[in-house]
Design a protein around this motif. Structure first.
Motif, PDB file in Angstrom:
ATOM      1  N   GLU A   5       0.822  -1.209   0.000  1.00  0.00           N
ATOM      2  CA  GLU A   5       0.000   0.000   0.000  1.00  0.00           C
ATOM      3  C   GLU A   5       0.858   1.262   0.000  1.00  0.00           C
ATOM      4  O   GLU A   5       0.461   2.285  -0.560  1.00  0.00           O
ATOM      5  CB  GLU A   5      -0.915   0.018   1.220  1.00  0.00           C
ATOM      6  CG  GLU A   5      -2.004  -1.001   1.190  1.00  0.00           C
ATOM      7  CD  GLU A   5      -2.911  -0.896   2.406  1.00  0.00           C
ATOM      8  OE1 GLU A   5      -2.898   0.155   3.075  1.00  0.00           O
ATOM      9  OE2 GLU A   5      -3.630  -1.861   2.665  1.00  0.00           O
ATOM     10  N   LYS A  13      -1.806   7.972  -5.136  1.00  0.00           N
ATOM     11  CA  LYS A  13      -3.147   7.393  -5.261  1.00  0.00           C
ATOM     12  C   LYS A  13      -3.799   7.298  -3.884  1.00  0.00           C
ATOM     13  O   LYS A  13      -3.135   7.124  -2.869  1.00  0.00           O
ATOM     14  CB  LYS A  13      -3.076   5.991  -5.879  1.00  0.00           C
ATOM     15  CG  LYS A  13      -2.382   5.943  -7.216  1.00  0.00           C
ATOM     16  CD  LYS A  13      -3.166   6.668  -8.265  1.00  0.00           C
ATOM     17  CE  LYS A  13      -2.464   6.553  -9.599  1.00  0.00           C
ATOM     18  NZ  LYS A  13      -3.085   7.317 -10.629  1.00  0.00           N
ATOM     19  N   SER A  17      -9.871   5.013  -1.278  1.00  0.00           N
ATOM     20  CA  SER A  17     -10.850   5.093  -2.360  1.00  0.00           C
ATOM     21  C   SER A  17     -10.848   3.822  -3.208  1.00  0.00           C
ATOM     22  O   SER A  17     -11.908   3.292  -3.545  1.00  0.00           O
ATOM     23  CB  SER A  17     -10.553   6.310  -3.227  1.00  0.00           C
ATOM     24  OG  SER A  17     -11.372   6.324  -4.355  1.00  0.00           O
ATOM     25  N   TYR A  18      -9.662   3.343  -3.537  1.00  0.00           N
ATOM     26  CA  TYR A  18      -9.575   2.130  -4.347  1.00  0.00           C
ATOM     27  C   TYR A  18     -10.120   0.913  -3.585  1.00  0.00           C
ATOM     28  O   TYR A  18     -10.787   0.068  -4.171  1.00  0.00           O
ATOM     29  CB  TYR A  18      -8.136   1.864  -4.779  1.00  0.00           C
ATOM     30  CG  TYR A  18      -7.709   2.720  -5.942  1.00  0.00           C
ATOM     31  CD1 TYR A  18      -8.348   2.634  -7.163  1.00  0.00           C
ATOM     32  CD2 TYR A  18      -6.661   3.611  -5.810  1.00  0.00           C
ATOM     33  CE1 TYR A  18      -7.956   3.414  -8.230  1.00  0.00           C
ATOM     34  CE2 TYR A  18      -6.259   4.396  -6.872  1.00  0.00           C
ATOM     35  CZ  TYR A  18      -6.919   4.301  -8.079  1.00  0.00           C
ATOM     36  OH  TYR A  18      -6.528   5.076  -9.130  1.00  0.00           O
ATOM     37  N   LYS A  19      -9.837   0.839  -2.304  1.00  0.00           N
ATOM     38  CA  LYS A  19     -10.349  -0.278  -1.513  1.00  0.00           C
ATOM     39  C   LYS A  19     -11.868  -0.225  -1.415  1.00  0.00           C
ATOM     40  O   LYS A  19     -12.544  -1.252  -1.483  1.00  0.00           O
ATOM     41  CB  LYS A  19      -9.718  -0.279  -0.120  1.00  0.00           C
ATOM     42  CG  LYS A  19      -8.312  -0.792  -0.115  1.00  0.00           C
ATOM     43  CD  LYS A  19      -7.826  -0.945   1.311  1.00  0.00           C
ATOM     44  CE  LYS A  19      -6.497  -1.643   1.336  1.00  0.00           C
ATOM     45  NZ  LYS A  19      -6.061  -1.966   2.685  1.00  0.00           N
ATOM     46  N   GLN A  21     -13.886   1.145  -3.621  1.00  0.00           N
ATOM     47  CA  GLN A  21     -14.409   0.794  -4.937  1.00  0.00           C
ATOM     48  C   GLN A  21     -14.413  -0.718  -5.135  1.00  0.00           C
ATOM     49  O   GLN A  21     -15.374  -1.284  -5.659  1.00  0.00           O
ATOM     50  CB  GLN A  21     -13.574   1.459  -6.029  1.00  0.00           C
ATOM     51  CG  GLN A  21     -13.780   2.938  -6.146  1.00  0.00           C
ATOM     52  CD  GLN A  21     -12.837   3.578  -7.148  1.00  0.00           C
ATOM     53  OE1 GLN A  21     -12.086   2.893  -7.843  1.00  0.00           O
ATOM     54  NE2 GLN A  21     -12.866   4.902  -7.211  1.00  0.00           N
ATOM     55  N   ALA A  22     -13.346  -1.371  -4.711  1.00  0.00           N
ATOM     56  CA  ALA A  22     -13.277  -2.828  -4.831  1.00  0.00           C
ATOM     57  C   ALA A  22     -14.333  -3.494  -3.960  1.00  0.00           C
ATOM     58  O   ALA A  22     -14.972  -4.467  -4.379  1.00  0.00           O
ATOM     59  CB  ALA A  22     -11.888  -3.317  -4.451  1.00  0.00           C
TER      60      ALA A  22
END
Length: 137
Positions: A5, A13, A17-19, A21-22
C-alpha cells in the motif's frame, strides 16, 4: 495495492478510495449473483447448505483464492475431476460393491480427500504464488 500500500500511496493514489471501490464492486457482483440464484428457485434457509459451501471452498482453494482466474480454473478442474471420478468409479467398481446411488457420495469423498491433500501440499492453489505464504521474503 494488495502487496504494498505504501508504494501506491507514494504514487499519489488514494488507497482508501480504491479499496472502497473494490468492496462496493464485489458487493454488487455478489448481490447480482444472489438475485440470479433466487430467480431460479425459492429461497429457503438451507438452500445453500453444506454441499454448496464445500464445493465453493474447493473451487477457491483449487484455483487459488487470491488470484483473478483462480476460481474459474478451479471450477473447471473441479467439474472435470468430479465427472472423471464418477465415470471411472462407475466403470471400475461393480454394482455388487457400490450401487449407482452410492457412487455420488463416494466420488465426493474422493474429492474431499483430494482437497485435503491440496491444502496440505499446495495451500496457495494451482495459480497461487508460493511466496505469498512465506514468512520471510
Amino acid at each position: 495495492m494488495r502487496e504494498d500500500e505504501d508504494a501506491v500511496r507514494a504514487l499519489g493514489k488514494n488507497v482508501y478510495s480504491y479499496k472502497m471501490q473494490a468492496l462496493v464492486l464485489g458487493g454488487v457482483i455478489g448481490a447480482l449473483g444472489g438475485i440470479l440464484w433466487a430467480l431460479g428457485n425459492s429461497v429457503q434457509p438451507d438452500s445453500m447448505g453444506r454441499p454448496t459451501t464445500f464445493w465453493i471452498w474447493t473451487l477457491l482453494l483449487l484455483g487459488g483464492a487470491a488470484t483473478v482466474f483462480g476460481p474459474i480454473v478451479g471450477s473447471m478442474l473441479f467439474w472435470m475431476a468430479l465427472v472423471a471420478v464418477k465415470g471411472i468409479a462407475s466403470a471400475v467398481i461393480p454394482t455388487s460393491v457400490l450401487s449407482p446411488i452410492e457412487l455420488e457420495p463416494f466420488s465426493l469423498v474422493l474429492v474431499g480427500i483430494t482437497l485435503m491433500c491440496l491444502v496440505v501440499f499446495r495451500p496457495q492453489g494451482i495459480l497461487g504464488n508460493k511466496r505469498e505464504l512465506a514468512f520471510n521474503d
